[in-house]
Write an enzyme that holds these catalytic residues in place. Structure first.
Site, PDB file in Angstrom:
ATOM      1  CB  SER A  44     -22.852  45.048  24.736  1.00 50.90           C
ATOM      2  OG  SER A  44     -23.932  44.174  24.496  1.00 50.90           O
ATOM      3  CD  GLN A  96     -22.222  41.380  22.628  1.00 52.24           C
ATOM      4  OE1 GLN A  96     -22.941  40.633  23.264  1.00 52.24           O
ATOM      5  NE2 GLN A  96     -22.694  42.311  21.801  1.00 52.24           N
ATOM      6  CG  ASP A 113     -25.807  43.975  20.859  1.00 52.20           C
ATOM      7  OD1 ASP A 113     -24.955  43.286  21.456  1.00 52.20           O
ATOM      8  OD2 ASP A 113     -26.384  44.941  21.376  1.00 52.20           O
TER       9      ASP A 113
END
Length: 291
Positions: free
Chosen positions: A230, A280, A206
């Site tokens: 996110s 993502q 991430d």
């Protein structure tokens, strides 16, 4: 073992509170929100600890949603729901809770290895880590010119070593093909337990992926006029790997629309083996001028 790695393993070593209930803590930080990769990694640890045969039935995929920014000043409670234990697969649902509210949820699937057909994408041709600017080079030549948030990252002890291939991107250089590559690895030797290597890679996955959505626009998330967060995160583990060996994270962004950037990545071992894939979507907003 480096202090930074010891700290990371300490963050991932959740405290058991009850059956299916764990407590995680955040390291001291100047952040106003918990780093998303920390929550992903801790949630995966919680799920793994409820699978009795996780050594022979490791996680093969996870799908997560971020709902609220985590508070780094208080612990995070992880509640695991043992949805199913089958002969080949096991499924877990993890909810992260702070201040009485769910801030994050994740589904994790575990699968016993089976034989069968096999193919994979080809690893991009990029310079090896040894051919790129090392820590000393970055500090001496490039750090003063980098955005403040990037500079702060390189100025402190880090659990994950990063060697960007297109380092000049952070100095304003355009990337015509919209692809970004970075070599990464844990900054010290990890224990041999494969689950730990999966959790460390989940933590690292991430770190920069959403920023790939800014490449087609010649910008970065480190600009003061950009607000980003996110929204979700998916990770598939394809083959065994060690997170303390160099891994190539190849990233691109097929779409940006509706203030949401979508990015995806492939993670390769240095011998070209595809070990994981990532996707993502994140919120990307322009800050409005105050006036």
């Amino acid at each position: 073992m480096s202090t930074a790695i010891q700290d990371l393993l300490g963050v991932l070593d959740l405290e058991p509170l009850e059956v299916n209930l764990f407590r995680g803590r955040s390291p001291p930080s100047e952040r106003t929100r918990v780093y998303g990769g920390q929550v992903i990694g801790q949630a995966l640890v919680a799920a793994c600890r409820t699978v009795d045969d996780v050594a022979t039935r490791p996680a093969h995929s996870l799908h997560a949603y971020f709902m609220l920014g985590g508070d780094p000043k208080v612990p995070i409670i992880y509640e695991v729901d043992r949805i199913r234990d089958g002969r080949s697969f096991a499924t877990r649902r993890v909810v992260a809770i702070q201040h009485g509210e769910a801030i994050f949820t994740m589904a994790v699937s575990f699968h016993r290895d089976e034989g069968g057909l096999s193919h994979q994408a080809k690893m991009p041709v990029v310079p090896t880590p040894d051919a790129l600017a090392n820590e000393k080079d970055i500090r001496e030549r490039l750090l003063p010119m980098m955005p403040e948030t990037v500079r702060r990252y390189y100025e402190r002890a880090r659990p994950i070593d990063l060697r960007p291939v297109e380092l000049e991107r952070y100095l304003g250089k355009q990337l015509p093909d919209g692809r970004f590559h970075v070599w990464l690895r844990a900054s010290g030797t990890l224990p041999d337990d494969p689950a730990i290597h999966q959790c460390v890679l989940a933590y690292a996955s991430d770190m920069m992926l959403l920023d790939a959505a800014m490449i087609p626009h010649g910008r970065t998330l480190f600009e003061s006029t950009i607000m980003a967060a996110s929204l979700d995160h998916a990770l598939w583990f394809h083959r065994p790997f060690r997170a303390d060996d160099w891994l190539l994270y190849s990233q691109e962004s097929p779409n940006m629309s509706g203030a949401r950037g979508f990015s995806r990545g492939q993670i390769f071992a240095s011998d070209g083996t595809l070990v994981a894939s990532v996707a993502q979507e994140g919120l990307v907003r322009e800050r409005r001028p105050q006036g």
